[in-house]
Design a protein around this motif. Structure first.
Motif, short mmCIF file in Angstrom:
data_model
loop_
_atom_site.label_atom_id
_atom_site.label_comp_id
_atom_site.label_asym_id
_atom_site.label_seq_id
_atom_site.Cartn_x
_atom_site.Cartn_y
_atom_site.Cartn_z
N ALA A 97 0.83 -1.20 0.00
CA ALA A 97 0.00 0.00 0.00
C ALA A 97 0.87 1.25 0.00
CB ALA A 97 -0.91 -0.01 1.21
N PRO A 98 0.61 2.20 -0.91
CA PRO A 98 1.42 3.42 -0.97
C PRO A 98 1.13 4.39 0.17
CG PRO A 98 -0.33 3.51 -2.60
CD PRO A 98 -0.41 2.15 -1.98
N ARG A 99 0.00 4.20 0.86
CA ARG A 99 -0.38 5.07 1.99
C ARG A 99 -1.42 4.36 2.82
NH1 ARG A 99 -5.49 6.83 0.95
NH2 ARG A 99 -6.12 7.19 -1.23
N ASP A 100 -1.70 4.91 3.99
CA ASP A 100 -2.84 4.43 4.77
C ASP A 100 -4.12 4.74 4.01
OD1 ASP A 100 -0.94 3.88 6.63
OD2 ASP A 100 -1.59 5.37 8.11
N GLY A 101 -5.10 3.87 4.08
CA GLY A 101 -6.36 4.16 3.39
C GLY A 101 -7.27 2.96 3.32
N THR A 102 -8.30 3.11 2.50
CA THR A 102 -9.30 2.07 2.31
C THR A 102 -9.27 1.60 0.86
OG1 THR A 102 -10.72 3.05 4.00
CG2 THR A 102 -11.76 1.51 2.47
N ILE A 103 -9.35 0.29 0.65
CA ILE A 103 -9.33 -0.26 -0.69
C ILE A 103 -10.68 0.03 -1.36
CG2 ILE A 103 -9.10 -2.33 -2.10
CD1 ILE A 103 -6.53 -1.52 -0.67
N ALA A 104 -10.64 0.77 -2.47
CA ALA A 104 -11.86 1.07 -3.21
C ALA A 104 -12.17 -0.01 -4.23
CB ALA A 104 -11.74 2.42 -3.90
N GLU A 105 -11.12 -0.49 -4.91
CA GLU A 105 -11.36 -1.47 -5.97
C GLU A 105 -10.12 -2.31 -6.21
OE1 GLU A 105 -12.74 -1.59 -10.70
OE2 GLU A 105 -12.36 0.33 -9.69
N ILE A 106 -10.33 -3.60 -6.47
CA ILE A 106 -9.26 -4.51 -6.88
C ILE A 106 -9.57 -4.94 -8.31
CG2 ILE A 106 -8.09 -6.68 -6.44
CD1 ILE A 106 -8.90 -6.37 -3.52
N SER A 107 -8.64 -4.70 -9.21
CA SER A 107 -8.90 -4.90 -10.64
C SER A 107 -8.39 -6.23 -11.17
CB SER A 107 -8.26 -3.75 -11.43
OG SER A 107 -8.70 -2.50 -10.96
N VAL A 108 -7.76 -7.05 -10.32
CA VAL A 108 -7.20 -8.32 -10.77
C VAL A 108 -7.54 -9.43 -9.80
CG1 VAL A 108 -5.28 -7.31 -12.07
CG2 VAL A 108 -5.01 -7.78 -9.63
N ALA A 109 -7.29 -10.65 -10.23
CA ALA A 109 -7.50 -11.83 -9.39
C ALA A 109 -6.31 -12.76 -9.56
CB ALA A 109 -8.80 -12.53 -9.79
N PRO A 110 -6.08 -13.66 -8.60
CA PRO A 110 -4.99 -14.62 -8.75
C PRO A 110 -5.12 -15.39 -10.06
CG PRO A 110 -5.83 -14.68 -6.52
CD PRO A 110 -6.76 -13.80 -7.29
N GLY A 111 -3.99 -15.55 -10.74
CA GLY A 111 -3.98 -16.23 -12.03
C GLY A 111 -4.01 -15.30 -13.22
N ASP A 112 -4.27 -14.00 -12.98
CA ASP A 112 -4.29 -13.04 -14.09
C ASP A 112 -2.87 -12.73 -14.55
OD1 ASP A 112 -7.00 -12.95 -13.89
OD2 ASP A 112 -7.13 -10.92 -13.07
N GLN A 113 -2.67 -12.72 -15.85
CA GLN A 113 -1.41 -12.26 -16.44
C GLN A 113 -1.58 -10.80 -16.80
OE1 GLN A 113 1.28 -14.58 -17.06
NE2 GLN A 113 2.55 -12.78 -17.38
N VAL A 114 -0.74 -9.93 -16.26
CA VAL A 114 -0.91 -8.50 -16.46
C VAL A 114 0.30 -7.90 -17.16
CG1 VAL A 114 -2.44 -8.25 -14.47
CG2 VAL A 114 0.02 -7.93 -14.17
N ALA A 115 0.06 -6.80 -17.86
CA ALA A 115 1.13 -6.09 -18.55
C ALA A 115 1.71 -5.01 -17.64
CB ALA A 115 0.60 -5.46 -19.84
N ASP A 116 2.85 -4.51 -18.04
CA ASP A 116 3.50 -3.41 -17.33
C ASP A 116 2.57 -2.20 -17.29
OD1 ASP A 116 5.28 -1.63 -16.21
OD2 ASP A 116 6.49 -1.39 -18.02
#
Length: 661
Positions: free
Chosen positions: A629-648
Motif C-alpha cells: 500500500a502506498p499510503r494508509d487508506g481504504t481499498i476502493a477497488e481490486i482490478s485483478v484476481a490470482p492467475g491473471d497475467q498482467v502487462a506493465d
C-alpha cells in the motif's frame, strides 16, 4: 564424438554450447518458444524446431515435446545447459528410453543430489562436513519452528529442490519465521514444483566457495579447483572469481578432496559443482567449511574455471558423454592467473533491482574480453525468462590486473532500451573490501546504499541528450553546403528550445547554434559548448572545449540514453499531448511495475490498510514481487484476481480518496 546434438535450452548458454560444438564439427539443433522465434540461439544453430508457447512450462520444460524433436531431427545426444530441465532426472530417463544420450550425470545421481535434505544426509555418511540444521521429512510448520529454535537464530529457510536462491529466506527473529516458511514454500513450488523446505544455521560471516568436478564412465574423477561466489544479492551470484582470494593450498586440497568424495558417493558422471560455505570470521580455515549442495550440471560461472585452467568444459562434457575418459588427471591440472565473471542483468538497482523488460535499442559489449550472450541490438527482453543479458569474463596474471580489466570492460559496456545493473557492477569492482579480496556473502548488503545510489547526470550528459533530440550530433558534412549552414540566421545565431524528462521532472534546455558545427546548451544557467567530431560506429567523438571524449547517445522512440564518463543516463522526450498519470508515494493507485502473473491478492474491497502492507504478489522473470500500500487508506477497488497475467503499468488496486485530500 557425436555427429549432431540438440540443445534443450535458450539464450547465452545455448549459444555458448553451439560455439564448442561447431569447433568440434558437431551439428547443432536448437529449440525455441514463440517468444524466441527470432532469437540469437535459433540463428546460430544448424536447424531449429518450435517447442511451444512463450511460457516455459509449455515449451522449454515440456519433456515429451523435446524428446519428440530430438528423435525427429536425429540428434544422438541432448545438452540441457543449465536451468530448465538440466537437473530433472525424469528428463534424463526419458532420453535414455528413447536411445538418446543425456549430456549430464545419471538420473540416480541427479536424484541423490537434487533434494538438499537427502544430499546432506548422504554427505554426512560420506564424511563430508555439512552445515548444522534440520533436513527431515516432517514439513509441518510447527516442526520447522522447533528445529529453527534448536539450531539457533539467525537461520536460513531453504527449498530442498532447485537452486539460484529461489525459495530461500533469512530469518533473524522467530516472529518472522512463519511468514518466511509460507513465502519460501510458495516460491519453491512455483520454481521447482516441490515445496519441501529445510532449516540451516545462518553463518554470520560466510564465504560461498564451490569446487568444479568432473567424472567419467571409467571411474575417474577430478576437480578443477575453486570458484568464489560470495558476491551475492538475494542469494543470487553477481560477480564470481577463480581462484578464491586468500585460499591456502591446505584448504584447496581439503575442499577438492571432499568434492571428489561427494561425486564418487553418488556414482557421478560429467560436470558438476559441489558448493561449500566457509565460516571466515577468523579467515579461511580448512576445518570450517561445510557442504551446502551439489549442482548436477554446468554452472553459469563455468567460464572463470575455463579461463584459469585453459580447458573448455563443454568439450569435456561432450567427450565424457560420448564415452571418452577424462582429458586430464588431477596431477596434470593447474591454475594460471585470475579470472572474473560479471553477470549483466536487465534490472534497475535504484528500484530494488526490479527486472526490466523491453527492446534493446543498443547492445554494444566491450571489446577484447570474453562476452557470453544470447541477445543483439534490436532483441527484446521478455518477462518469460531470466533477465540476464550477458556475462563479461576477464582474465589476468593477478587478481589486481584481472579486476582492473573487468572494471574497464564494464565501463565500456553500453546497453540502451532497458535498465541494467552495469554501473552497479562497476561500482562493486571498485568497492574497498571487494577490491582487496575481503569478501563474504554479506558484502553487497552492507555496501548497498553506495552501490545503488543513482547519480544525477552532469551538465555534459544533459547537453548531449538535448543535441540528440535535435539530431545534430553528427559532425557537418564537408561536401554538403546545407548541412554546413546548420543553425545559420540572417540576424544572429539560431536558438532552439528542447524539453526533456528525467524521472518525471521536465528540463528546459535552450540550444544555441554558435558557429559551424558548434553548439551551446544552457544547463542550470551554465552554457556547455559542444563540437561533434568524428563518428565511429555508435561512438561519437565530442569536443567540450577543454577536453575531447567519446560519448554514445542512443535514441529509441521517446527514450534517450547517454553514455559518457563511464555512466549511463536515461532521458525521455515528453509527449505534448500526454496526460499526466504520475503516481507518487501518496498516490491512490497500485500498478504493475512489470509484466507478470498475479499469484496472491492479500486484501479486499473495503478493507482498511496501512502504508507498506502487502496487497498483491506477482511472479515475473523468475522472481516473486510483493506490492504494498502506498499510503494508509481504504481499498476502493481490486482490478485483478490470482492467475491473471498482467502487462506493465496495468492498474491493480485503487485506494479510496481520503476526506480533505
Amino acid at each position: 564424438m557425436f555427429g549432431k546434438i540438440l540443445i534443450a535450452n535458450r539464450g547465452e548458454i545455448a549459444c555458448r554450447i553451439m560455439r564448442t560444438a561447431r569447433r568440434l564439427g558437431v551439428g547443432t539443433v536448437a529449440i525455441y518458444s514463440d517468444a524466441d522465434r527470432t532469437a540469437m540461439h535459433v540463428e546460430d544453430a544448424d536447424e531449429a524446431y518450435r517447442v511451444g508457447p512463450a511460457a516455459a512450462a509449455e515449451s522449454y520444460l515440456d519433456i515429451g515435446r523435446i524428446v519428440e524433436i530430438a528423435r525427429r531431427c536425429g540428434a544422438e545426444a541432448v545438452h540441457p545447459g543449465y536451468g530448465f530441465l538440466s537437473e530433472n532426472p525424469s528428463f534424463a530417463e526419458a532420453l535414455e528410453q528413447a536411445g538418446i544420450v543425456f549430456v549430464g550425470p545419471p538420473a540416480g545421481a541427479i536424484r541423490a543430489m537434487g533434494l538438499k535434505d537427502a544430499a546432506k544426509a548422504l554427505m554426512e555418511r560420506s564424511g563430508v562436513p555439512v552445515v548444522p540444521g534440520y533436513h527431515g521429512v516432517d514439513q509441518d510448520p510447527s516442526r520447522l519452528e522447533e528445529q529453527a529454535a534448536e539450531v539457533g537464530y539467525p537461520v536460513l529457510v531453504k527449498a530442498r529442490a532447485g537452486g539460484g536462491g529461489k525459495g530461500m529466506r533469512r530469518v533473524d527473529d522467530p516472529a518472522d519465521l512463519a511468514a518466511a516458511i509460507e513465502s519460501a514454500r510458495r516460491e519453491a513450488l512455483a520454481s521447482f514444483g516441490d515445496g519441501g523446505l529445510l532449516i540451516e544455521k545462518c553463518l554470520t560471516r560466510p564465504r560461498h566457495i564451490e569446487i568444479q568436478i568432473f567424472a567419467d564412465h571409467h571411474g575417474n574423477a577430478v576437480h578443477l579447483f575453486e570458484r568464489d561466489c560470495s558476491a551475492q544479492r538475494r542469494h543470487q551470484k553477481v560477480i564470481e572469481e577463480a581462484p578464491a582470494p586468500g585460499m591456502t593450498e591446505e584448504m584447496r586440497l581439503a575442499m577438492g578432496e571432499a568434492a571428489v568424495r561427494a561425486a564418487r558417493a553418488v556414482g557421478y558422471v560429467g560436470a558438476g559443482t559441489v558448493e561449500f560455505i566457509a565460516d571466515v570470521t577468523g579467515g579461511l580455515d580448512s576445518d570450517r567449511f561445510y557442504f551446502m549442495e551439489m549442482n548436477t550440471r554446468l554452472q553459469v560461472e563455468h567460464p572463470v574455471t575455463e579461463a584459469i585452467t585453459g580447458h573448455d568444459l563443454v568439450e569435456w562434457q561432450l567427450r565424457i558423454a560420448a564415452g571418452e575418459p577424462l582429458p586430464r588427471t588431477q596431477e596434470n591440472l593447474s591454475i594460471n592467473g585470475w579470472a572474473f565473471e560479471a553477470r549483466i542483468y536487465a534490472e534497475n538497482p535504484a528500484t530494488g533491482f526490479l527486472p526490466s523488460t523491453g527492446r534493446l535499442a543498443l547492445f554494444d559489449p566491450p571489446m577484447g574480453v570474453r562476452v557470453d550472450t544470447g541477445v543483439r541490438t534490436g532483441d527484446t527482453i521478455t518477462p518469460y525468462y531470466d533477465p540476464m543479458i550477458a556475462k563479461v569474463v576477464v582474465h589476468g596474471k593477478t587478481r589486481v590486473q584481472a579486476l582492473q580489466r573487468l572494471g574497464r570492460a564494464l565501463a565500456e559496456t553500453r546497453i540502451a532500451g532497458v535498465s541494467t545493473n552495469t554501473e552497479f557492477l562497476a561500482r562493486l569492482c571498485a568497492e574497498e573490501d571487494f577490491a582487496s579480496g575481503n569478501v563474504d556473502t554479506g558484502l553487497i548488503d552492507r555496501a548497498l546504499p553506495q552501490l545503488t545510489a543513482e547519480l544525477p547526470p552532469d551538465a555534459n550528459a544533459t547537453a548531449i541528450a538535448a543535441l540528440a533530440v535535435l539530431g545534430v550530433l553528427n559532425p557537418p558534412s564537408q561536401g554538403d553546403p546545407w548541412q554546413s549552414l546548420a543553425g545559420w540566421r540572417l540576424w544572429g545565431q539560431g536558438t532552439q528550445h528542447v524539453d526533456l524528462l528525467r524521472h518525471g521532472e521536465r528540463i528546459g534546455l535552450p540550444v544555441e547554434f554558435l558557429s559551424k558545427g558548434c553548439f551551446g546548451v544552457s544547463v542550470d544557467g551554465t552554457t556547455v559548448k559542444i563540437r561533434p567530431l568524428a563518428r565511429d560506429g555508435t561512438k561519437q567523438r565530442i569536443d567540450f572545449g577543454d577536453r575531447i571524449v567519446d560519448v554514445v547517445a542512443a535514441r529509441d522512440g521517446a527514450m534517450i540514453t547517454v553514455f559518457v564518463d563511464g555512466g549511463a543516463h536515461i532521458f525521455n522526450v515528453p509527449d505534448p499531448l500526454a496526460v499526466s498519470t504520475a503516481t507518487g508515494p501518496d498516490a491512490d493507485h497500485v500498478v504493475a511495475p512489470m509484466p507478470g502473473l498475479v499469484t496472491i491478492v492479500a486484501t479486499s474491497a473495503g478493507a482498511r490498510v496501512k502504508k507498506g502492507e502487502a496487497l498483491i504478489t506477482m511472479e515475473a522473470m523468475k522472481m516473486e514481487l510483493t506490492l504494498t500500500a502506498p499510503r494508509d487508506g481504504t481499498i476502493a477497488e481490486i482490478s485483478v484476481a490470482p492467475g491473471d497475467q498482467v502487462a506493465d503499468g496495468v492498474l491493480l488496486v485503487t485506494l479510496a480518496e481520503e476526506p480533505g485530500a
